[in-house]
Scaffold this active site. Structure first.
Site, PDB file in Angstrom:
ATOM      1  N   CYS A   1     -56.438  19.567   9.498  1.00 25.74           N
ATOM      2  CA  CYS A   1     -58.253  19.302   8.909  1.00 25.74           C
ATOM      3  C   CYS A   1     -59.056  20.333   9.066  1.00 25.74           C
ATOM      4  CB  CYS A   1     -58.582  17.474   9.542  1.00 25.74           C
ATOM      5  SG  CYS A   1     -59.417  17.647  11.147  1.00 25.74           S
TER       6      CYS A   1
ATOM      7  N   GLU B   1     -52.204  12.746   5.341  1.00 24.27           N
ATOM      8  CA  GLU B   1     -53.498  12.117   5.983  1.00 24.27           C
ATOM      9  C   GLU B   1     -54.159  13.060   6.399  1.00 24.27           C
ATOM     10  OE1 GLU B   1     -55.921  12.117   9.370  1.00 24.27           O
ATOM     11  OE2 GLU B   1     -54.149  12.401   9.660  1.00 24.27           O
TER      12      GLU B   1
ATOM     13  N   ARG C   1     -63.656   6.249  11.659  1.00 22.38           N
ATOM     14  CA  ARG C   1     -63.565   7.519  11.862  1.00 22.38           C
ATOM     15  C   ARG C   1     -62.608   7.070  10.212  1.00 22.38           C
ATOM     16  NH1 ARG C   1     -61.630  11.563  15.473  1.00 22.38           N
ATOM     17  NH2 ARG C   1     -60.019  12.935  15.146  1.00 22.38           N
TER      18      ARG C   1
ATOM     19  N   ARG D   1     -60.943   8.428   7.145  1.00 25.67           N
ATOM     20  CA  ARG D   1     -59.790   9.801   6.474  1.00 25.67           C
ATOM     21  C   ARG D   1     -59.083   9.483   5.365  1.00 25.67           C
ATOM     22  NH1 ARG D   1     -61.320  11.707  10.365  1.00 25.67           N
ATOM     23  NH2 ARG D   1     -60.379  13.302  11.773  1.00 25.67           N
TER      24      ARG D   1
END
Length: 261
Positions: A70, A109, A153, A155
């Protein structure tokens, strides 16, 4: 079904799909420590850098899972995107495997900023490539706290299928209204250390910020760095590193302090 676990990390995809009865036939993870954890947890040795694995060695599979790095898209980084010299080409390898093995399903993801990177241009490019490869895709943002897990968190999750996604539904949210971070804290941890005055001041300022923030306005989900309050250095067109130390000296940095000091 058979699945591959690319950029496997600790094996989150593996845990989920194995619980559903599916079999992992290939995994890839570049970090040696994580490779060993993966081997101990699942009895499967993860290959190293996916860029060094010939596609012919990747078994046929039904589901491709990939939590590709990411850093190129994260708000916390330089946001170099697909042009990142270290990680920017990894999505290309995902595409090569999809075209060569043609798994029926894919699950990807990444950080939520992937969809906003370059005003959405990066995600439009990536999603078009997935569609040209034969996949109907959908994307959605989720966070563990929306399912009763005490962690925020967020995503972005991308699912795809070669036969379309008719009948597919994202999971329903199951928030726990009574969930509190206090429940996860120890009252007297043995390794506790006192907070510095600077940290206490910072926490107090954050508390004031939260209390004064409009109650009917949703707090931003992307990171808010308090040290950027008062900073004046340029960052939109180029990174501070690219500006150079001499020119940066005329600007303010962390909490408004002059960078020349």
């Amino acid at each position: 079904m058979r699945f591959v676990d690319l950029f496997a990390g600790l094996g989150g995809f593996h845990v989920a799909l194995r619980r559903l009865g599916h079999e992992c036939v290939f995994a890839s993870e570049i970090d040696p420590c994580l490779q060993e954890v993966y081997r101990q947890n699942f009895g499967l040795s993860a290959n190293g850098d996916i860029r060094e694995v010939p596609i012919r060695k990747i078994p046929s599979h039904d589901i491709l899972c990939a939590g590709f790095p990411c850093q190129p898209f994260s708000k916390a980084g330089a946001q170099a995107g697909l042009g990142c010299p270290r990680y920017g080409d990894l999505f290309d390898y995902v595409m090569q495997i999809l075209r060569a093995r043609e798994p029926k399903y894919l699950i990807l993801e990444n950080v939520p900023n992937l969809a906003r990177h370059k005003d959405g241009e990066t995600w439009r490019l990536m999603s078009n490539r997935l569609r040209r490869a034969g996949y109907t895709i959908r994307e959605h943002r989720f966070s563990p706290h929306q399912f009763g897990i005490p962690q925020v968190r967020e995503r972005i999750y991308i699912v795809g299928c070669r036969d379309g996604l008719d009948g597919f539904e994202w999971p329903q949210l199951r928030p726990n209204e009574n969930m509190s971070i206090i429940d996860a804290l120890e009252t007297k941890p043995k390794d506790a250390r006192p907070l510095s005055e600077q940290v206490i001041d910072c926490l107090n300022v954050w508390q004031m910020f939260v209390e004064r923030f409009p109650k009917l306005v949703h707090l931003p989900t992307f990171p808010i760095w308090s040290m950027e309050f008062g900073a004046t250095y340029p960052y939109e067109d180029k990174t501070p590193f690219a500006v150079g130390a001499t020119r940066l000296a005329r600007y303010c940095g962390s909490h408004g302090r002059k960078l020349s000091e």
